[in-house]
Design an enzyme around this catalytic site. Structure first.
Site, PDB file in Angstrom:
ATOM      1  N   ASN A   1       0.867  -1.178   0.000  1.00  0.00           N
ATOM      2  CA  ASN A   1       0.000   0.000   0.000  1.00  0.00           C
ATOM      3  C   ASN A   1       0.907   1.233   0.000  1.00  0.00           C
ATOM      4  O   ASN A   1       1.537   1.542   1.001  1.00  0.00           O
ATOM      5  CB  ASN A   1      -0.893  -0.030   1.255  1.00  0.00           C
ATOM      6  CG  ASN A   1      -1.733   1.219   1.391  1.00  0.00           C
ATOM      7  OD1 ASN A   1      -1.770   2.066   0.491  1.00  0.00           O
ATOM      8  ND2 ASN A   1      -2.411   1.353   2.518  1.00  0.00           N
TER       9      ASN A   1
ATOM     10  N   GLY B   1       2.714   2.214  10.841  1.00  0.00           N
ATOM     11  CA  GLY B   1       3.639   3.341  10.720  1.00  0.00           C
ATOM     12  C   GLY B   1       4.361   3.682  12.015  1.00  0.00           C
ATOM     13  O   GLY B   1       4.976   4.733  12.129  1.00  0.00           O
TER      14      GLY B   1
ATOM     15  N   LYS C   1       0.076   4.245  -0.195  1.00  0.00           N
ATOM     16  CA  LYS C   1      -0.567   5.407   0.451  1.00  0.00           C
ATOM     17  C   LYS C   1      -0.388   6.651  -0.429  1.00  0.00           C
ATOM     18  O   LYS C   1      -0.376   6.527  -1.657  1.00  0.00           O
ATOM     19  CB  LYS C   1      -0.026   5.578   1.869  1.00  0.00           C
ATOM     20  CG  LYS C   1      -0.157   4.275   2.676  1.00  0.00           C
ATOM     21  CD  LYS C   1       0.043   4.425   4.147  1.00  0.00           C
ATOM     22  CE  LYS C   1      -0.109   3.077   4.815  1.00  0.00           C
ATOM     23  NZ  LYS C   1      -0.034   3.136   6.278  1.00  0.00           N
TER      24      LYS C   1
ATOM     25  N   SER D   1       3.657  -2.170  10.237  1.00  0.00           N
ATOM     26  CA  SER D   1       5.113  -2.210  10.425  1.00  0.00           C
ATOM     27  C   SER D   1       5.734  -3.546  10.008  1.00  0.00           C
ATOM     28  O   SER D   1       6.633  -4.058  10.677  1.00  0.00           O
ATOM     29  CB  SER D   1       5.480  -1.872  11.869  1.00  0.00           C
ATOM     30  OG  SER D   1       5.083  -0.546  12.177  1.00  0.00           O
TER      31      SER D   1
ATOM     32  N   GLU E   1      -5.147  -5.040  10.496  1.00  0.00           N
ATOM     33  CA  GLU E   1      -4.121  -4.027  10.705  1.00  0.00           C
ATOM     34  C   GLU E   1      -4.394  -3.310  12.025  1.00  0.00           C
ATOM     35  O   GLU E   1      -5.193  -2.357  12.057  1.00  0.00           O
ATOM     36  CB  GLU E   1      -4.136  -3.010   9.555  1.00  0.00           C
ATOM     37  CG  GLU E   1      -3.860  -3.626   8.196  1.00  0.00           C
ATOM     38  CD  GLU E   1      -3.277  -2.607   7.219  1.00  0.00           C
ATOM     39  OE1 GLU E   1      -2.140  -2.780   6.804  1.00  0.00           O
ATOM     40  OE2 GLU E   1      -3.968  -1.625   6.897  1.00  0.00           O
TER      41      GLU E   1
ATOM     42  N   HIS F   1      -9.520   1.050   4.982  1.00  0.00           N
ATOM     43  CA  HIS F   1      -8.192   1.175   5.581  1.00  0.00           C
ATOM     44  C   HIS F   1      -8.284   2.068   6.819  1.00  0.00           C
ATOM     45  O   HIS F   1      -9.072   3.023   6.838  1.00  0.00           O
ATOM     46  CB  HIS F   1      -7.198   1.748   4.567  1.00  0.00           C
ATOM     47  CG  HIS F   1      -5.803   1.716   5.099  1.00  0.00           C
ATOM     48  ND1 HIS F   1      -5.304   2.700   5.922  1.00  0.00           N
ATOM     49  CD2 HIS F   1      -4.824   0.781   4.968  1.00  0.00           C
ATOM     50  CE1 HIS F   1      -4.061   2.373   6.263  1.00  0.00           C
ATOM     51  NE2 HIS F   1      -3.743   1.214   5.706  1.00  0.00           N
TER      52      HIS F   1
ATOM     53  N   GLU G   1      -6.602   4.432   7.888  1.00  0.00           N
ATOM     54  CA  GLU G   1      -6.445   5.880   7.675  1.00  0.00           C
ATOM     55  C   GLU G   1      -7.726   6.493   7.120  1.00  0.00           C
ATOM     56  O   GLU G   1      -8.033   7.656   7.375  1.00  0.00           O
ATOM     57  CB  GLU G   1      -5.225   6.145   6.783  1.00  0.00           C
ATOM     58  CG  GLU G   1      -3.927   5.979   7.579  1.00  0.00           C
ATOM     59  CD  GLU G   1      -2.807   5.284   6.852  1.00  0.00           C
ATOM     60  OE1 GLU G   1      -2.789   5.291   5.612  1.00  0.00           O
ATOM     61  OE2 GLU G   1      -1.945   4.710   7.550  1.00  0.00           O
TER      62      GLU G   1
HETATM   63  P1  13P Z   1       3.155   0.373   7.631  1.00  0.00           P
HETATM   64  O1  13P Z   1       3.685  -0.915   7.039  1.00  0.00           O
HETATM   65  O2  13P Z   1       3.866   1.579   7.149  1.00  0.00           O
HETATM   66  O3  13P Z   1       3.048   0.269   9.122  1.00  0.00           O
HETATM   67  O4  13P Z   1       1.649   0.531   7.090  1.00  0.00           O
HETATM   68  C1  13P Z   1       0.771  -0.519   7.189  1.00  0.00           C
HETATM   69  C2  13P Z   1      -0.442  -0.219   6.411  1.00  0.00           C
HETATM   70  O5  13P Z   1      -1.210   0.660   6.763  1.00  0.00           O
HETATM   71  C3  13P Z   1      -0.674  -0.957   5.160  1.00  0.00           C
HETATM   72  O6  13P Z   1      -1.944  -0.744   4.663  1.00  0.00           O
END
Ligand code: 13P
Length: 253
Positions: free
Chosen positions: A9, A175, A11, A215, A169, A97, A99
């Site tokens: 992803n 992150g 983002k 992560s 997740e 997701h 976010e």
């Molecule tokens: P990170 O791997 O940067 O923690 O992000 C995970 C994520 O949100 C994947 O959709």
């Protein structure tokens, strides 16, 4: 046997040039991995989907979008429909997701409409679920996951649910560099699979793929994948580095 599935992803990262470079490097570095032994996908920003899909068209790497709207066309300024995503070469789409839930404010009902519309439009949704840190600390992880899954999949027939991948997740692991332990991931994945068995049936529960995200890095991917119910990985930050993403893919296959 569930085939391993690794998705990146991206983002809101990359630009016109770096998205193509990244896609090319991932394609050339993963030639030995075919769709027979794993599913691999990248989810670039909307605006680069078409060019990335073109670059990857000769490879076994699929393209996914990071979001979708639930209507097929019309006066929905700024939105993108499932048909548009199909049209530019998308196979998958992330729905719900964390976010989008926690930064943009999407609720379960909207996410459910998106999952439903994605399937109707011929896309394979990846429904993202996961608890906040305070919810985990309060012992509410299963309650939150239960709500995300039941509401996210509401109204879907067995046949339609077979198009879905679930991504667990935990929000506190995204992150932050703080990965869930393989044991924590396994416990929640096991909970999700049992929930799917309850809602649908054992066959579907055995077939549905449950990815872990939060992560994921080259040095923890193998450990996470060694758990029985961890079928793949949804990678954020590390998927922006071709070498890291390729190392994660190799660890997962
Ligand atoms: P990170 O791997 O940067 O923690 O992000 C995970 C994520 O949100 C994947 O959709």
């Amino acid at each position: 046997m569930r085939k391993p599935f690794v998705a990146g992803n991206w983002k809101m990262n990359t630009d016109n040039h770096t998205s193509l470079e990244l896609a090319k490097r991932i394609a050339s570095g993963s030639r030995e991995i075919t769709s027979h032994n794993a599913s691999i996908a990248v989810c670039p920003p909307f605006i680069y989907l078409q060019s990335v899909a073109k670059v990857l068209s000769a490879s076994d790497i699929a393209v996914g979008a990071q979001d979708v709207y639930f209507e097929s066309k019309g006066a929905f300024t700024g939105e993108i429909s499932p048909l548009m995503l199909k049209d530019v070469g998308c196979t998958y789409v992330l729905c719900g997701h964390s976010e989008r839930r926690h930064v943009i404010g999407e609720m379960d009902e909207l996410i459910n409409k998106k999952v439903t519309a994605a399937i109707s439009g011929g896309l394979l949704p990846i429904l993202c679920v996961g608890e906040l840190l305070n919810e985990r600390d309060a012992g509410q992880t299963e309650q939150v996951i239960n709500r995300h899954i039941k509401k996210g999949l509401a109204g879907l027939s067995n046949e339609k649910v077979s198009a879905v991948t679930i991504a667990y997740e935990p929000v506190w692991a995204i992150g932050t560099g703080r990965t869930a332990t393989p044991q924590q991931a396994q416990e929640t994945h096991d909970f999700i699979r049992k929930l799917i068995a309850q809602m649908y049936n054992d066959t579907l529960a055995n077939e549905i793929r449950i990815l872990y995200g939060g992560s994921v890095k080259p040095d923890n991917a193998k450990d996470l994948m060694s758990r029985k119910d961890v079928d793949g990985l949804l990678v954020g930050g590390a998927s922006l580095n071709a070498d890291d993403f390729l190392a994660i893919i190799r660890a997962a296959v």
